[in-house]
Design a protein around this motif. Structure first.
Motif, PDB file in Angstrom:
ATOM      1  N   ASN A 270      -6.330  -3.888  -5.167  1.00  0.00           N
ATOM      2  CA  ASN A 270      -7.606  -3.446  -5.741  1.00  0.00           C
ATOM      3  C   ASN A 270      -7.456  -2.102  -6.470  1.00  0.00           C
ATOM      4  O   ASN A 270      -8.053  -1.873  -7.515  1.00  0.00           O
ATOM      5  CB  ASN A 270      -8.681  -3.338  -4.658  1.00  0.00           C
ATOM      6  CG  ASN A 270      -8.239  -2.580  -3.431  1.00  0.00           C
ATOM      7  OD1 ASN A 270      -7.205  -2.885  -2.854  1.00  0.00           O
ATOM      8  ND2 ASN A 270      -9.011  -1.583  -3.027  1.00  0.00           N
ATOM      9  N   HIS A 271      -6.619  -1.204  -5.935  1.00  0.00           N
ATOM     10  CA  HIS A 271      -6.493   0.126  -6.531  1.00  0.00           C
ATOM     11  C   HIS A 271      -5.713   0.133  -7.851  1.00  0.00           C
ATOM     12  O   HIS A 271      -5.700   1.143  -8.543  1.00  0.00           O
ATOM     13  CB  HIS A 271      -5.834   1.092  -5.546  1.00  0.00           C
ATOM     14  CG  HIS A 271      -6.789   1.586  -4.504  1.00  0.00           C
ATOM     15  ND1 HIS A 271      -7.927   2.286  -4.830  1.00  0.00           N
ATOM     16  CD2 HIS A 271      -6.778   1.483  -3.154  1.00  0.00           C
ATOM     17  CE1 HIS A 271      -8.580   2.595  -3.721  1.00  0.00           C
ATOM     18  NE2 HIS A 271      -7.909   2.110  -2.690  1.00  0.00           N
TER      19      HIS A 271
ATOM     20  N   ASP B  70      -1.373  -2.300  -4.280  1.00  0.00           N
ATOM     21  CA  ASP B  70      -1.901  -0.949  -4.095  1.00  0.00           C
ATOM     22  C   ASP B  70      -0.799   0.103  -4.213  1.00  0.00           C
ATOM     23  O   ASP B  70      -0.148   0.471  -3.225  1.00  0.00           O
ATOM     24  CB  ASP B  70      -2.626  -0.793  -2.740  1.00  0.00           C
ATOM     25  CG  ASP B  70      -4.125  -1.061  -2.887  1.00  0.00           C
ATOM     26  OD1 ASP B  70      -4.542  -1.499  -3.974  1.00  0.00           O
ATOM     27  OD2 ASP B  70      -4.860  -0.823  -1.912  1.00  0.00           O
TER      28      ASP B  70
ATOM     29  N   HIS C 104      -3.245  -4.171   2.416  1.00  0.00           N
ATOM     30  CA  HIS C 104      -4.617  -3.657   2.293  1.00  0.00           C
ATOM     31  C   HIS C 104      -5.159  -2.942   3.533  1.00  0.00           C
ATOM     32  O   HIS C 104      -5.867  -1.959   3.401  1.00  0.00           O
ATOM     33  CB  HIS C 104      -5.587  -4.758   1.858  1.00  0.00           C
ATOM     34  CG  HIS C 104      -6.972  -4.269   1.560  1.00  0.00           C
ATOM     35  ND1 HIS C 104      -7.224  -3.326   0.577  1.00  0.00           N
ATOM     36  CD2 HIS C 104      -8.176  -4.553   2.121  1.00  0.00           C
ATOM     37  CE1 HIS C 104      -8.538  -3.080   0.540  1.00  0.00           C
ATOM     38  NE2 HIS C 104      -9.133  -3.800   1.469  1.00  0.00           N
TER      39      HIS C 104
ATOM     40  N   HIS D  91      -3.022  -9.397  -1.536  1.00  0.00           N
ATOM     41  CA  HIS D  91      -3.706  -8.149  -1.195  1.00  0.00           C
ATOM     42  C   HIS D  91      -5.142  -8.542  -0.864  1.00  0.00           C
ATOM     43  O   HIS D  91      -6.039  -8.470  -1.695  1.00  0.00           O
ATOM     44  CB  HIS D  91      -3.631  -7.159  -2.354  1.00  0.00           C
ATOM     45  CG  HIS D  91      -3.988  -5.767  -1.941  1.00  0.00           C
ATOM     46  ND1 HIS D  91      -3.092  -4.896  -1.384  1.00  0.00           N
ATOM     47  CD2 HIS D  91      -5.170  -5.105  -1.938  1.00  0.00           C
ATOM     48  CE1 HIS D  91      -3.686  -3.769  -1.094  1.00  0.00           C
ATOM     49  NE2 HIS D  91      -4.960  -3.867  -1.410  1.00  0.00           N
TER      50      HIS D  91
ATOM     51  N   ASP E  97       0.825  -1.211   0.000  1.00  0.00           N
ATOM     52  CA  ASP E  97       0.000   0.000   0.000  1.00  0.00           C
ATOM     53  C   ASP E  97       0.864   1.268   0.000  1.00  0.00           C
ATOM     54  O   ASP E  97       0.826   2.064   0.934  1.00  0.00           O
ATOM     55  CB  ASP E  97      -0.956  -0.018   1.206  1.00  0.00           C
ATOM     56  CG  ASP E  97      -1.834  -1.256   1.198  1.00  0.00           C
ATOM     57  OD1 ASP E  97      -2.959  -1.170   0.696  1.00  0.00           O
ATOM     58  OD2 ASP E  97      -1.363  -2.324   1.664  1.00  0.00           O
TER      59      ASP E  97
HETATM   60 ZN   LIG Z   1      -6.248  -2.260  -0.908  1.00  0.00          ZN
END
Ligand SMILES: [Zn+2]
Length: 508
Positions: free
Chosen positions: A103-104, A71, A225, A203, A32
Motif C-alpha cells: 500500500n505504501h 512496502d 503488512h 501484501h 515491509d
Molecule cells: Zn502495508
C-alpha cells in the motif's frame, strides 16, 4: 486389490532407483522494509547483512529466489529526501528478484511509483492492481511470472490490499481488484500453462491471506503488512510474514516433485538478521552514496524515560504527551504566552518507546520542515483559534487541525455548535481576557499560510517572521538536548466534556 498392491510396490522401487526425484526451490522472504541500513541501534536488519546470508544460502541451494512482499518506498525519513529511490538502489544491489506492491508504494502518487519501477532491476508483480487506461497491471508490473529450475516450474503472482485505494495516493486511474477472485484466476491461468507449483506474493491482511489460501489453491503465501512475525496455514497452504525492516530473513524451501511438478513438502526457518552477520562489501557503494545522511540521522539527541505517543489518530483527537512537549518547545523557544501545534503535523504514527532518541526519531515526528513563528493576537482571536481547533472534533474522525497546546488549559463540548464549544479557558492559570493581547508560537504553515483552516491567524501581527524562525524539528531537537532525558506526561490541558459523559454512561 492385487493390482493396487503391485502399484504400491512399484512406486517405492522407482523412487529407490532415482533418489533425486525432488527439486528444491528456496524462497528468501522479507517484507515491509523501509530502511536498508540496520535498525534498532544497529543490532537488527540491514540489507548488506541480508546479502551475506543470501550468498551463503545460494551455495547450499542454487535454485533461490529473493522476494519482497511489498512496502518499501515509504514511509521513512530518507524518503522525505529521496522518495524511495534509495531503497530501489539498495534492492538492486541486494539482488532482489521480485516484489509485489505494498500500500505504501503509492504514497508519493502513481508517477513517482512508475519512476521507481523503471529504476528497478528486479520485477514487480501485481495481479490485482490495474491501470484503468490499459486494463493491464500498473506500471511495469506483471500479473505473474513463471520460473523453471531443473525441469520443475514455479509460478508466482502478486496481490495488494484493496484499501490502498483510500489509504494511499494511487490516483483515480488505478483499480484494485478483489484478491480472492484474482487469485483464483491466476492459479487457473498458471495451472493451464502446465505449472503445478504456485506461490502468492502478497501484501494483504492475514484474514485476506487466509481467504486467498482457502479459495484459490495456491501452494504457499509469502505475505507482509502486519509487521508481526506470523506463521499460519489455511486451506492446506502455509502463510509466512516476517516483522519489518529485514529483522528476519524467511527461508522457505519448496521440495517439488520432478515427475508431477507438485510441491511434495515444505521446510522453513526464520533467520534472525543480527550484528553477528557481516555486511556484504558490495553495499559499500550504497553506503558511500547515502552515508552522510544515515550518519546524521543516527546521531543521538537524548533519551525518553517514557513512551512517546506519536500516533496520528490520537494526536488529531486528544492531548498527547508528545503534543504537549512539542507545543512547550515552540512556546519556550520563542518566549511566547502560548504554543500551538496542529495534531495533523505530528507524524511518525507510532509509539516511540522508552530509550534513546535519535535525529531520525525527531524528523519522523516532524518531517515537514515548517518554521516556528511568533504572532501577537487578541484574547478574542485566541479563543477563535482554539474554537477552530475543536470545531470538527465531533464531525471528522481525525481532524488534522486539532490543537496540541502549551500555556493554555481548556475544556470543550463537541455536542455544541462549532464556534461555541469551548466551555472554560485559562491562559497561564488566569481566565482568558478577550481584550488583552497575547503572543502565540505556531508553525508558519498554520500561522502565516492559514493551513488546516486557521485563516484567522493570517490577520495577526507577526513578531518572529519566517526569515528569522527556526525549523520545527530543530526546536524540538534543541528541547530534547537541553533536557537530556525527557518524560512528558499528559497534564489535562485539554478536556473533552461530552466524551467524558459518554464514557460515564458506558460504564453504568
Ligand atoms: Zn502495508
Amino acid at each position: 486389490m492385487i493390482l493396487l498392491l503391485v502399484f504400491a510396490v512399484i512406486i517405492p522401487l522407482s523412487a529407490q532407483q532415482k533418489p533425486d526425484c525432488t527439486v528444491r526451490v528456496t524462497l528468501l522472504q522479507v517484507n515491509d522494509v523501509y530502511q536498508f541500513a540496520p535498525v534498532d541501534l544497529g543490532t537488527r536488519g540491514g540489507l548488506a547483512r541480508v546479502l551475506t546470508l543470501k550468498k551463503e544460502i545460494e551455495k547450499q541451494s542454487p535454485n533461490t529466489l529473493f522476494l519482497l512482499s511489498g512496502d518499501t518506498i515509504s514511509p521513512s525519513v530518507e524518503s522525505i529526501t529521496y522518495k524511495g529511490a534509495q531503497m530501489i538502489d539498495a534492492w538492486n544491489t541486494a539482488g532482489l528478484d521480485y516484489s509485489t506492491l505494498g500500500n505504501h508504494e503509492f504514497d508519493f502518487g502513481p508517477d513517482v511509483l512508475r519512476q521507481r519501477m523503471k529504476e528497478s532491476k528486479f520485477k514487480w508483480i501485481a495481479a490485482n492492481v490495474i491501470d484503468k487506461k490499459t486494463g493491464q497491471p500498473f506500471g511495469d508490473a506483471l500479473a505473474y511470472v513463471v520460473r523453471e529450475f531443473d525441469g520443475v516450474k514455479v509460478g508466482i503472482f502478486g496481490l495488494t490490499l484493496e484499501e490502498t485505494r483510500t489509504s494511499s495516493r494511487p490516483g483515480p486511474d488505478v483499480e484494485f481488484l478483489n484478491p480472492c477472485e484474482t487469485a483464483r484466476k491466476m492459479v487457473s491461468e498458471i495451472h493451464a500453462r502446465g505449472v503445478k507449483t504456485v506461490v502468492a506474493l502478497t501484501h494483504l491482511s492475514m484474514s485476506e491471506d487466509k481467504e486467498v489460501a482457502r479459495c484459490s489453491g495456491v501452494d504457499v503465501i509469502i505475505g507482509g503488512h502486519e509487521h508481526t512475525l506470523l506463521e499460519s496455514a489455511s486451506g492446506g497452504a502455509p502463510i509466512f510474514k516476517m516483522t519489518a525492516d529485514a529483522r528476519e530473513l524467511g527461508q522457505i524451501d519448496l521440495n517439488i516433485s520432478k515427475s508431477t511438478g507438485k510441491v511434495e513438502s515444505i521446510d522453513w526457518k526464520v533467520i534472525p538478521v543480527t550484528d553477528k552477520i557481516k555486511a556484504d562489501p558490495q553495499f559499500a557503494a550504497i553506503n558511500r552514496k547515502y552515508g552522510a545522511l544515515l550518519k546524521e540521522l543516527s546521531q543521538l539527541v537524548g533519551r525518553t524515560a517514557i513512551d512517546l505517543d506519536a500516533r496520528s489518530a490520537i494526536n488529531r483527537t486528544q492531548e498527547t504527551n508528545i503534543g504537549d512537549f512539542i507545543a512547550d518547545s515552540f512556546r519556550l523557544a520563542t518566549g511566547s504566552d502560548v504554543g500551538l501545534m496542529n495534531g495533523g503535523s505530528i507524524r511518525a504514527d507510532e509509539i516511540i518507546r522508552t530509550g534513546p532518541l535519535t535525529k531520525r526519531d525527531v524528523l519522523s515526528m516532524l518531517p515537514f520542515k515548517n518554521k516556528v513563528v511568533k504572532v501577537e493576537l487578541s484574547g478574542a482571536t485566541l479563543r477563535q483559534v482554539l474554537e477552530h481547533g475543536v470545531a470538527r472534533s465531533a464531525e471528522d474522525a481525525e481532524p488534522g487541525r486539532f490543537p496540541q497546546v502549551s500555556g493554555v488549559k481548556f475544556t470543550f463540548d463537541a455536542t455544541r455548535p462549532p464556534g461555541s464549544r469551548i466551555v472554560s479557558l485559562t491562559v497561564n492559570g488566569k481566565p482568558l481576557d478577550e481584550k488583552k493581547n497575547y503572543t502565540l508560537a505556531a508553525s508558519d504553515y498554520v500561522a502565516i499560510d492559514g493551513g488546516d483552516g486557521y485563516a484567522m491567524l493570517k490577520e495577526t501581527r507577526l513578531l518572529i517572521p519566517r526569515e528569522r524562525a527556526q525549523f520545527d524539528s530543530e526546536v524540538l531537537q534543541a528541547a530534547i538536548i537541553a533536557k537530556k532525558v525527557i518524560a512528558p506526561k499528559v497534564e489535562g490541558r485539554i478536556r473533552r466534556l461530552d466524551k467524558d459523559q459518554k464514557q460515564k454512561t458506558d460504564c453504568n
